[in-house]
Design a protein around this motif. Structure first.
Motif, PDB file in Angstrom:
ATOM      1  N   ASN A 176     -34.352 -38.064 -10.927  1.00 43.54           N
ATOM      2  CA  ASN A 176     -32.512 -37.144 -10.233  1.00 43.54           C
ATOM      3  C   ASN A 176     -31.550 -37.780 -11.185  1.00 43.54           C
ATOM      4  OD1 ASN A 176     -34.777 -35.005  -9.787  1.00 43.54           O
ATOM      5  ND2 ASN A 176     -35.333 -36.171  -8.285  1.00 43.54           N
ATOM      6  N   LYS A 177     -30.871 -36.799 -11.257  1.00 42.57           N
ATOM      7  CA  LYS A 177     -29.044 -36.961 -11.523  1.00 42.57           C
ATOM      8  C   LYS A 177     -28.697 -37.634 -10.494  1.00 42.57           C
ATOM      9  CE  LYS A 177     -24.659 -36.083 -13.132  1.00 42.57           C
ATOM     10  NZ  LYS A 177     -23.480 -34.317 -13.771  1.00 42.57           N
ATOM     11  N   ARG A 178     -28.444 -39.592 -10.275  1.00 40.17           N
ATOM     12  CA  ARG A 178     -27.490 -39.892  -9.206  1.00 40.17           C
ATOM     13  C   ARG A 178     -26.218 -39.779  -8.938  1.00 40.17           C
ATOM     14  NH1 ARG A 178     -28.643 -43.790  -5.578  1.00 40.17           N
ATOM     15  NH2 ARG A 178     -27.583 -44.549  -4.880  1.00 40.17           N
ATOM     16  N   ARG A 179     -25.536 -38.317  -8.163  1.00 38.88           N
ATOM     17  CA  ARG A 179     -24.265 -38.353  -7.527  1.00 38.88           C
ATOM     18  C   ARG A 179     -23.109 -39.321  -7.630  1.00 38.88           C
ATOM     19  NH1 ARG A 179     -27.446 -34.446  -5.226  1.00 38.88           N
ATOM     20  NH2 ARG A 179     -27.225 -31.160  -5.978  1.00 38.88           N
ATOM     21  N   THR A 180     -21.962 -39.179  -8.011  1.00 40.27           N
ATOM     22  CA  THR A 180     -21.445 -39.848  -7.796  1.00 40.27           C
ATOM     23  C   THR A 180     -20.255 -39.605  -7.251  1.00 40.27           C
ATOM     24  OG1 THR A 180     -19.510 -39.196  -9.476  1.00 40.27           O
ATOM     25  CG2 THR A 180     -20.764 -40.653 -10.920  1.00 40.27           C
ATOM     26  N   ILE A 181     -19.667 -40.546  -6.643  1.00 43.00           N
ATOM     27  CA  ILE A 181     -17.937 -40.278  -5.353  1.00 43.00           C
ATOM     28  C   ILE A 181     -17.274 -38.991  -5.278  1.00 43.00           C
ATOM     29  CG2 ILE A 181     -16.262 -40.825  -4.239  1.00 43.00           C
ATOM     30  CD1 ILE A 181     -17.614 -44.033  -4.276  1.00 43.00           C
ATOM     31  N   SER A 182     -16.944 -38.914  -7.342  1.00 46.38           N
ATOM     32  CA  SER A 182     -16.365 -38.143  -7.523  1.00 46.38           C
ATOM     33  C   SER A 182     -16.761 -36.657  -7.380  1.00 46.38           C
ATOM     34  CB  SER A 182     -16.334 -37.835  -9.006  1.00 46.38           C
ATOM     35  OG  SER A 182     -15.483 -36.863  -9.145  1.00 46.38           O
ATOM     36  N   ASP A 183     -18.345 -36.719  -7.960  1.00 49.96           N
ATOM     37  CA  ASP A 183     -19.509 -35.531  -7.397  1.00 49.96           C
ATOM     38  C   ASP A 183     -19.798 -34.824  -6.336  1.00 49.96           C
ATOM     39  OD1 ASP A 183     -20.296 -35.410 -10.304  1.00 49.96           O
ATOM     40  OD2 ASP A 183     -22.094 -36.466  -9.907  1.00 49.96           O
ATOM     41  N   CYS A 184     -19.649 -35.629  -5.029  1.00 50.65           N
ATOM     42  CA  CYS A 184     -19.523 -35.490  -3.918  1.00 50.65           C
ATOM     43  C   CYS A 184     -18.564 -34.944  -3.195  1.00 50.65           C
ATOM     44  CB  CYS A 184     -20.076 -37.007  -3.420  1.00 50.65           C
ATOM     45  SG  CYS A 184     -21.509 -37.471  -3.734  1.00 50.65           S
ATOM     46  N   ILE A 185     -17.450 -35.566  -3.417  1.00 49.45           N
ATOM     47  CA  ILE A 185     -15.850 -34.715  -3.239  1.00 49.45           C
ATOM     48  C   ILE A 185     -15.570 -33.115  -3.475  1.00 49.45           C
ATOM     49  CG2 ILE A 185     -13.658 -35.225  -3.923  1.00 49.45           C
ATOM     50  CD1 ILE A 185     -13.650 -38.184  -3.411  1.00 49.45           C
ATOM     51  N   GLN A 186     -16.240 -33.224  -5.154  1.00 47.13           N
ATOM     52  CA  GLN A 186     -16.102 -31.585  -5.665  1.00 47.13           C
ATOM     53  C   GLN A 186     -17.026 -30.611  -5.174  1.00 47.13           C
ATOM     54  OE1 GLN A 186     -13.238 -32.745  -7.255  1.00 47.13           O
ATOM     55  NE2 GLN A 186     -13.681 -31.132  -8.580  1.00 47.13           N
ATOM     56  N   ILE A 187     -18.704 -31.355  -5.107  1.00 48.28           N
ATOM     57  CA  ILE A 187     -19.049 -29.861  -4.420  1.00 48.28           C
ATOM     58  C   ILE A 187     -18.324 -29.973  -2.832  1.00 48.28           C
ATOM     59  CG2 ILE A 187     -21.115 -29.878  -3.355  1.00 48.28           C
ATOM     60  CD1 ILE A 187     -22.840 -31.892  -4.867  1.00 48.28           C
ATOM     61  N   SER A 188     -17.599 -30.675  -1.957  1.00 49.74           N
ATOM     62  CA  SER A 188     -17.025 -30.945  -0.909  1.00 49.74           C
ATOM     63  C   SER A 188     -16.582 -29.571  -0.515  1.00 49.74           C
ATOM     64  CB  SER A 188     -16.911 -31.850  -0.356  1.00 49.74           C
ATOM     65  OG  SER A 188     -15.741 -32.416  -0.501  1.00 49.74           O
ATOM     66  N   LYS A 189     -15.209 -29.357  -1.721  1.00 48.61           N
ATOM     67  CA  LYS A 189     -14.514 -28.554  -1.961  1.00 48.61           C
ATOM     68  C   LYS A 189     -14.835 -27.021  -1.505  1.00 48.61           C
ATOM     69  CE  LYS A 189     -11.035 -31.497  -4.212  1.00 48.61           C
ATOM     70  NZ  LYS A 189     -10.205 -31.517  -5.109  1.00 48.61           N
ATOM     71  N   LYS A 190     -16.633 -27.010  -2.104  1.00 43.91           N
ATOM     72  CA  LYS A 190     -17.025 -25.859  -1.492  1.00 43.91           C
ATOM     73  C   LYS A 190     -16.815 -24.590  -0.396  1.00 43.91           C
ATOM     74  CE  LYS A 190     -19.370 -26.127  -6.034  1.00 43.91           C
ATOM     75  NZ  LYS A 190     -20.732 -25.907  -6.608  1.00 43.91           N
ATOM     76  N   TYR A 191     -17.173 -25.920   0.262  1.00 41.73           N
ATOM     77  CA  TYR A 191     -17.167 -25.308   1.564  1.00 41.73           C
ATOM     78  C   TYR A 191     -16.036 -25.437   3.118  1.00 41.73           C
ATOM     79  CZ  TYR A 191     -21.870 -25.766  -1.027  1.00 41.73           C
ATOM     80  OH  TYR A 191     -22.714 -25.640  -1.837  1.00 41.73           O
ATOM     81  N   LYS A 192     -16.523 -24.483   3.765  1.00 41.10           N
ATOM     82  CA  LYS A 192     -15.074 -25.308   4.896  1.00 41.10           C
ATOM     83  C   LYS A 192     -15.296 -25.577   5.838  1.00 41.10           C
ATOM     84  CE  LYS A 192     -14.594 -19.647   4.339  1.00 41.10           C
ATOM     85  NZ  LYS A 192     -14.686 -18.477   5.236  1.00 41.10           N
ATOM     86  N   SER A 193     -16.663 -26.318   6.395  1.00 44.47           N
ATOM     87  CA  SER A 193     -17.334 -27.388   7.476  1.00 44.47           C
ATOM     88  C   SER A 193     -18.337 -28.335   6.446  1.00 44.47           C
ATOM     89  CB  SER A 193     -17.475 -26.979   8.237  1.00 44.47           C
ATOM     90  OG  SER A 193     -18.839 -26.546   8.477  1.00 44.47           O
ATOM     91  N   PRO A 194     -18.785 -29.393   6.841  1.00 43.78           N
ATOM     92  CA  PRO A 194     -19.781 -30.253   7.003  1.00 43.78           C
ATOM     93  C   PRO A 194     -20.807 -29.951   6.943  1.00 43.78           C
ATOM     94  CG  PRO A 194     -17.912 -31.606   7.879  1.00 43.78           C
ATOM     95  CD  PRO A 194     -16.995 -30.290   8.004  1.00 43.78           C
ATOM     96  N   LYS A 195     -21.018 -29.048   8.920  1.00 43.20           N
ATOM     97  CA  LYS A 195     -21.769 -27.336   8.515  1.00 43.20           C
ATOM     98  C   LYS A 195     -22.384 -26.982   7.842  1.00 43.20           C
ATOM     99  CE  LYS A 195     -24.281 -25.502  12.436  1.00 43.20           C
ATOM    100  NZ  LYS A 195     -25.267 -24.442  10.827  1.00 43.20           N
ATOM    101  N   GLU A 196     -21.433 -26.118   7.022  1.00 43.73           N
ATOM    102  CA  GLU A 196     -21.875 -25.248   5.941  1.00 43.73           C
ATOM    103  C   GLU A 196     -22.328 -25.981   4.593  1.00 43.73           C
ATOM    104  OE1 GLU A 196     -19.592 -21.868   3.539  1.00 43.73           O
ATOM    105  OE2 GLU A 196     -18.346 -23.048   4.768  1.00 43.73           O
ATOM    106  N   TRP A 197     -21.807 -27.231   4.707  1.00 54.29           N
ATOM    107  CA  TRP A 197     -21.943 -27.900   2.794  1.00 54.29           C
ATOM    108  C   TRP A 197     -23.555 -28.590   3.573  1.00 54.29           C
ATOM    109  CZ3 TRP A 197     -19.166 -33.557   2.123  1.00 54.29           C
ATOM    110  CH2 TRP A 197     -20.265 -34.032   1.574  1.00 54.29           C
ATOM    111  N   LYS A 198     -23.955 -28.894   4.339  1.00 53.67           N
ATOM    112  CA  LYS A 198     -25.191 -29.378   4.792  1.00 53.67           C
ATOM    113  C   LYS A 198     -26.099 -28.351   4.689  1.00 53.67           C
ATOM    114  CE  LYS A 198     -27.567 -31.868   8.528  1.00 53.67           C
ATOM    115  NZ  LYS A 198     -27.920 -32.222   9.880  1.00 53.67           N
TER     116      LYS A 198
END
Length: 225
Positions: A176-198
């Motif tokens: 599977n494609k390994r997520r970069t730090i940049s990927d993680c940061i971009q994905i985090s912007k979709k969610y209002k909280s870490p719990k929602e992201w998780k």
């Protein structure tokens, strides 16, 4: 939910109770034939008189008592396989009682998911057969778990909760494609909280956590690389 815990175990009681002549302990061939004549379809017979249907299935009497053109039975449907698996108390019994649906489940790599469905139903999880079928159909469109989780978060989340991600992704590439730090940061912007992201994208959340991108109490992702 711990995926290892979702193993197919013998259930204490059938999930679908026999509502017709439930006190009868022995179903002879004549008794099953008479019982079958009360119903318009196999599904109705199976649902309303489970014990007699299972006895007839084990004995090979179903086609004799309620003949149908087997070419028109949609055993290629996951739902049909899952429903018949529910009527059995173990994988071996499913194989013996309903060999057609078991065969198709094996061919389509659905056995584990059908068995998981029984446990989910018994636990009253709220996850339906149709939800699991959506997961199977969605996963089939992608070549990696990463692609699936990013493109269809709803079905991926259901599969993750049900513990069937691995079962749904058997056709996918093992790498599977390994997520970069940049990927993680971009994905985090979709969610209002870490719990929602998780909850919605656990793979990227875990990746970010492993890379040390959260502050000490994991309430905020660090926006620097």
């Amino acid at each position: 939910m711990n995926q290892k815990a979702l193993t197919f175990t013998i259930l204490k009681e059938p999930l679908i109770k026999n509502t017709t002549n439930s006190s009868r302990s022995t179903w002879t061939k004549d008794a099953c034939r008479k019982e079958a004549s009360k119903f318009e379809s196999r599904s109705e017979w199976r649902e309303k008189s489970t014990a007699s249907y299972k006895k007839a299935a084990r004995s090979g009497w179903i086609q004799e008592f309620m003949p149908i053109d087997m070419k028109h039975v949609d055993y290629s449907s996951f739902a049909q396989c899952a429903i018949e698996a529910e009527l059995s108390q173990s994988e071996q019994q499913w194989k013996e009682d309903f060999p057609d649906s078991y065969f198709y489940a094996v061919q389509n790599r659905w056995v584990e998911i059908c068995c998981t469905n029984i446990i989910l139903r018994n636990a009253k999880s709220g996850i339906l057969v149709s939800d699991l079928e959506d997961c199977i159909n969605s996963a089939a469109r992608y070549q990696s778990i990463t692609e699936w989780s990013m493109s269809d978060q709803k079905t991926y989340r259901i599969a993750y909760i049900a513990g069937i991600v691995k079962a749904c992704s058997q056709h996918m590439s093992k790498k599977n494609k390994r997520r970069t730090i940049s990927d993680c940061i971009q994905i985090s912007k979709k969610y209002k909280s870490p719990k929602e992201w998780k909850d919605h994208d656990p793979l990227s959340y875990i990746s970010a956590k492993r890379r040390g991108l959260f502050n000490s109490d994991c309430t905020k992702i660090l926006q620097t690389t």
